[in-house]
Design a protein around this motif. Structure first.
Motif, PDB file in Angstrom:
ATOM      1  N   TRP A 184       0.820  -1.221   0.000  1.00 27.31           N
ATOM      2  CA  TRP A 184       0.000   0.000   0.000  1.00 27.31           C
ATOM      3  C   TRP A 184       0.853   1.271   0.000  1.00 27.31           C
ATOM      4  N   HIS A 185       2.144   1.140   0.258  1.00 26.59           N
ATOM      5  CA  HIS A 185       3.011   2.321   0.249  1.00 26.59           C
ATOM      6  C   HIS A 185       3.155   2.934  -1.137  1.00 26.59           C
ATOM      7  N   MET A 186       2.778   2.223  -2.198  1.00 26.96           N
ATOM      8  CA  MET A 186       2.891   2.826  -3.527  1.00 26.96           C
ATOM      9  C   MET A 186       1.975   4.047  -3.664  1.00 26.96           C
ATOM     10  N   TRP A 187       0.997   4.192  -2.779  1.00 27.34           N
ATOM     11  CA  TRP A 187       0.071   5.327  -2.826  1.00 27.34           C
ATOM     12  C   TRP A 187       0.426   6.412  -1.799  1.00 27.34           C
ATOM     13  N   ASP A 188       1.586   6.304  -1.145  1.00 29.30           N
ATOM     14  CA  ASP A 188       1.896   7.256  -0.073  1.00 29.30           C
ATOM     15  C   ASP A 188       1.849   8.708  -0.515  1.00 29.30           C
ATOM     16  N   ARG A 189       2.329   8.997  -1.724  1.00 30.81           N
ATOM     17  CA  ARG A 189       2.381  10.387  -2.138  1.00 30.81           C
ATOM     18  C   ARG A 189       1.004  10.953  -2.488  1.00 30.81           C
ATOM     19  N   GLN A 190       0.019  10.096  -2.711  1.00 30.94           N
ATOM     20  CA  GLN A 190      -1.338  10.571  -2.981  1.00 30.94           C
ATOM     21  C   GLN A 190      -2.131  10.818  -1.694  1.00 30.94           C
ATOM     22  N   VAL A 191      -1.767  10.139  -0.617  1.00 36.38           N
ATOM     23  CA  VAL A 191      -2.600  10.146   0.588  1.00 36.38           C
ATOM     24  C   VAL A 191      -2.771  11.531   1.207  1.00 36.38           C
ATOM     25  N   PRO A 192      -1.728  12.347   1.359  1.00 37.45           N
ATOM     26  CA  PRO A 192      -1.949  13.643   2.025  1.00 37.45           C
ATOM     27  C   PRO A 192      -3.029  14.496   1.370  1.00 37.45           C
ATOM     28  N   GLU A 193      -3.065  14.534   0.037  1.00 35.18           N
ATOM     29  CA  GLU A 193      -4.088  15.335  -0.626  1.00 35.18           C
ATOM     30  C   GLU A 193      -5.436  14.633  -0.645  1.00 35.18           C
ATOM     31  N   LEU A 194      -5.454  13.330  -0.894  1.00 30.86           N
ATOM     32  CA  LEU A 194      -6.732  12.612  -0.958  1.00 30.86           C
ATOM     33  C   LEU A 194      -7.455  12.650   0.379  1.00 30.86           C
ATOM     34  N   THR A 195      -6.724  12.609   1.485  1.00 27.02           N
ATOM     35  CA  THR A 195      -7.373  12.601   2.794  1.00 27.02           C
ATOM     36  C   THR A 195      -7.926  13.963   3.180  1.00 27.02           C
ATOM     37  N   ARG A 196      -7.709  14.966   2.366  1.00 20.88           N
ATOM     38  CA  ARG A 196      -8.406  16.242   2.592  1.00 20.88           C
ATOM     39  C   ARG A 196      -9.883  16.122   2.240  1.00 20.88           C
ATOM     40  N   HIS A 197     -10.236  15.146   1.424  1.00 21.15           N
ATOM     41  CA  HIS A 197     -11.604  15.033   0.935  1.00 21.15           C
ATOM     42  C   HIS A 197     -12.243  13.670   1.243  1.00 21.15           C
ATOM     43  N   TRP A 198     -11.414  12.644   1.416  1.00 20.15           N
ATOM     44  CA  TRP A 198     -11.935  11.287   1.586  1.00 20.15           C
ATOM     45  C   TRP A 198     -11.266  10.571   2.741  1.00 20.15           C
ATOM     46  N   ARG A 199     -11.951   9.560   3.232  1.00 17.74           N
ATOM     47  CA  ARG A 199     -11.346   8.612   4.167  1.00 17.74           C
ATOM     48  C   ARG A 199     -10.741   7.501   3.308  1.00 17.74           C
ATOM     49  N   VAL A 200      -9.446   7.421   3.277  1.00 19.96           N
ATOM     50  CA  VAL A 200      -8.737   6.550   2.340  1.00 19.96           C
ATOM     51  C   VAL A 200      -8.447   5.208   2.984  1.00 19.96           C
ATOM     52  N   LEU A 201      -8.902   4.147   2.330  1.00 21.30           N
ATOM     53  CA  LEU A 201      -8.590   2.784   2.752  1.00 21.30           C
ATOM     54  C   LEU A 201      -7.659   2.170   1.721  1.00 21.30           C
TER      55      LEU A 201
END
Length: 549
Positions: free
Chosen positions: A38-55
């Motif tokens: 799941w670390h392949m998405w680490d760089r997307q998480v900070p911005e995505l979690t501004r709008h969504w709960r990311v699983l």
């Protein structure tokens, strides 16, 4: 309440997962590629979690997850749904890369009512040939995962990226080496059997099909097959990226995902029993990666109801894995750029956060190079749910906070840089310090930051209008440039043909004749004609024997 990190315990029928983001936000699920975590998405998480709960979830036997081999892609989909059902999540958005994208396509075909929106990254309706996957499984049986691990970076990244980012290359190798061999073989067998080319017409969820321009595992030709078959799909080709585009071009991929999920999130037909929020909260208009979104600005969305609390379960620490270059240093040990990992230890080790403490700790970070996709807009005050989050590390793809609002011209210029790169690619921009610097700034602000960024016409329509205008003016070099860009953005050869036929009627046969000559050459070079698509459907695709998907 902000949930910075929550890691699951798993049962046989479920998957290892983690949550990031506010608990009351709609859920966005991110699926990994084969051989990654799941670390392949680490760089997307900070911005995505501004709008969504990311699983995010791990594949069986990957990243320290329990080694319970898959039976098929459908089996992986069923395990994901069992995991979400246990958490009380009925409706969600989904983005997946490679085999993760195959799960997304399977969800759209078998469980369309569960999907709010879909993004397929580096995904094919059929990956290579069944025989190539069987051969890969045989390699693992006889020689282990080391040969696959050593060849994976060449399939995942472009040559320029490999040369510039040795720490990421080592991270990728270690990530594959620590995968359970039997689970890897089972995933290869699942991909050998995966073929949905005849079923694409039944896919009803709005889809973004995102592909790296240099992807040889799931090449742009395969992406065009998906776009042609899915009823409501848009193609985005990311320049200077190969198979793991979220890692290689994080800012571009994040921007595309944010724009897609904020505009294409379906809010209707949520099952009455579902307790997940119907749609995403409207993102802050000044978000560092947000593009102008007329839908979000003019159509208020319902306030999402919080997801129910998950069933009581012990939140176990994250299992040890090949350390992500994105990850913050583990509290019990000093940080290293790319630690050698011989395999997942039997005792899980806790992870603290997932982003580096400083830009220098992160081999991905390029602090001296500002994010070209981010408009330098005023940073809005964070929502209450976000202010509760521990802010211990910088967002490497965010625009630094400014003491005062930037001038509108700066906003238009930054937007223009982003839009021009999306449309024409990096190579089209002139030297901003050269003789034509003022002209380049003018074109960037007025044409790209102004006209091309306006919401009144979609990008496909703007491409067709531009092709007509260039044909009429006889600007054949520019016509070839925009033809390539249009094809890479999802405009079909058939649509271009109809445009030029219509142009011949109103603008003259000689102009259209010249345009057809240019178009025939460009379509052939891009492999976007009917013959190329037919060849792709028959399996004659580049990258069939690529080393990693």
């Amino acid at each position: 309440m902000w949930e910075r990190e929550r890691v699951s315990e798993t049962t046989t029928a479920t998957l290892q997962y983690r949550f990031d983001g506010p608990e009351d936000a709609p859920v966005l699920v991110l699926g990994p590629s084969l051989g990654t975590t799941w670390h392949m998405w680490d760089r997307q998480v900070p911005e995505l979690t501004r709008h969504w709960r990311v699983l995010r979830f791990d594949l069986p036997g990957h990243g320290g997850a329990p080694a319970r081999p898959l039976g098929s892609v459908g089996d992986l989909t069923d395990r994901l749904l069992a995991t979400l059902d246990g958490l009380g999540i009925e409706r969600f958005g989904f983005a997946g890369c490679s085999i993760g994208g195959a799960v997304g396509a399977d969800l759209a075909l078998r469980h369309p009512g569960r999907l709010a929106s879909l993004a397929l990254v580096g995904t094919s309706a059929r990956f290579g040939t069944a025989e190539s996957w069987r051969q890969r499984g045989d390699v693992v049986r006889t020689s282990g995962l080391d040969p696959i691990a050593r060849s994976a970076p060449e399939a995942w990244f472009t040559p320029a990226f490999l040369a510039a980012q040795p720490a990421i290359v080592e991270w990728a190798v270690q990530m594959v080496r620590t995968t359970d061999p039997l689970c890897y073989i089972a995933a290869c067998q699942a991909l050998a059997a995966f073929d949905i080319r005849d079923d694409l017409g039944r896919t009803g969820s709005p889809a973004l099909v995102l592909v790296g321009a240099e992807d040889q595992v799931a090449p742009p030709a395969d992406a065009r097959v998906l776009v042609a078959g899915i009823h409501d799909a848009r193609l985005a080709v990311v320049p200077a990226a190969s198979h793991l585009a979220p890692v290689e071009q994080p800012a571009a991929v994040t921007d595309l995902l944010v724009r897609h999920f904020t505009t294409a999130w379906q809010t209707a037909s949520v099952p009455a029993t579902g307790s997940a929020p119907a749609g995403p909260q409207v993102p802050a208009p000044g978000g560092p990666l947000a593009a102008p979104q007329p839908v979000a600005a003019t159509e208020p969305r319902p306030t999402p109801a919080p997801n129910p609390a998950p069933a009581p379960e012990a939140a176990s620490p994250e299992p040890a894995r090949g350390a992500s270059p994105f990850a913050a240093p583990v509290a019990a040990a000093p940080a290293v750029a790319a630690p050698a990992v011989s395999g997942p230890p039997s005792v899980p080790a806790p992870a603290v956060g997932h982003m580096p403490a400083t830009a220098s700790d992160n081999p991905y970070a390029t602090p001296a190079d500002p994010n070209p996709y981010a408009a330098p807009v005023p940073v809005p005050s964070p929502a209450p749910a976000v202010t509760a989050a521990p802010v211990s590390v910088p967002d490497p793809v965010s625009v630094p906070a400014a003491a005062s609002a930037p001038a509108p011209a700066a906003d238009a210029h930054a937007t223009g840089v982003r839009v021009r790169r999306e449309v024409l690619g990096e190579e089209n921009r002139r030297d901003p310090e050269g003789f034509g610097a003022e002209y380049d700034d003018f074109v960037t602000r007025v044409a790209w930051g102004g006209t091309w960024a306006r919401p009144g016409l979609d990008r496909r329509t703007r491409f067709l209008v531009t092709l007509t205008a260039l044909t009429t003016g006889g600007h054949l070099d520019e016509l070839a440039l925009y033809l390539r860009a249009a094809l890479r953005d999802g405009v079909t050869a058939a649509e271009i043909k109809e445009t030029f036929l219509h142009t011949a009627l109103y603008c003259g046969l000689p102009a259209a004749n010249a345009a057809f000559a240019v178009a025939e050459r460009v379509v052939a070079e891009e492999g976007a004609g009917a013959g190329a698509e037919a060849g792709a459907e028959e399996g004659e695709k580049p990258g069939e024997s690529g080393p990693e998907a």
